[in-house]
Write a protein that holds these residues in place. Structure first.
Motif: not given
Length: 162
Positions: A70-74
């Protein structure tokens, strides 16, 4: 005697004491080693089946990967690579939900290019997307496999073969 009761209980039902409470009658053993019906009490025993322990272990192992998703696309890409070897079902569930949120954000970005009506849809959609993202992240932190609100069922359906 109390010790025999425990052994019989464990061996006959093949359970481990871990999460569900059950009232079990037992007899209090006095100092001389004798029990009496007058001293009968009920105790709460916490137990869990082997299948539940396997599910708990799966959630515990996949929790970090699910949170990273859930922490950014990366973070989503990192979680996908981390789960590629382990194939943890809990982590895979949250990776699919996070992928759906990322694609929804991408679609909102494209809609935001359209003047006036697209801008309004984009602004409202971003607020809804942030709400869904927070709910998904909280579900991952709490170790629950709940779909994100509004579009979560669609994400599970669309990415079931992923």
């Amino acid at each position: 005697m109390l010790g025999g009761f425990w052994f019989d209980f464990i061996s006959s039902s093949k359970v481990l004491f871990h999460s569900v409470y059950r009232k079990i009658p037992c007899y209090v053993v006095n100092q001389r080693g004798f029990s009496s019906i007058k001293e009968k009490i009920f105790i709460n025993i916490k137990y869990e089946t082997m299948e539940s322990i396997k599910n708990t272990t799966t959630v515990t192992e996949g929790k970090n990967i699910a949170i990273i998703a859930y922490i950014t696309v990366i973070g989503l890409i990192i979680a996908f690579v981390m789960n590629n070897d382990k194939k943890n079902p809990f982590a895979a569930f949250h990776i699919k939900q996070s992928l759906g949120l990322a694609l929804t954000g991408f679609a909102l970005g494209i809609i935001g290019i359209i003047p006036i009506i697209g801008w309004l849809i984009n602004i409202i959609g971003i607020f809804v997307l942030v709400y869904m993202w927070i709910m998904g992240l909280l579900n991952a932190i709490n170790g629950t496999e709940k779909v994100v609100p509004i579009l979560g069922n669609k994400y599970a359906e669309w990415f079931k073969n992923l």
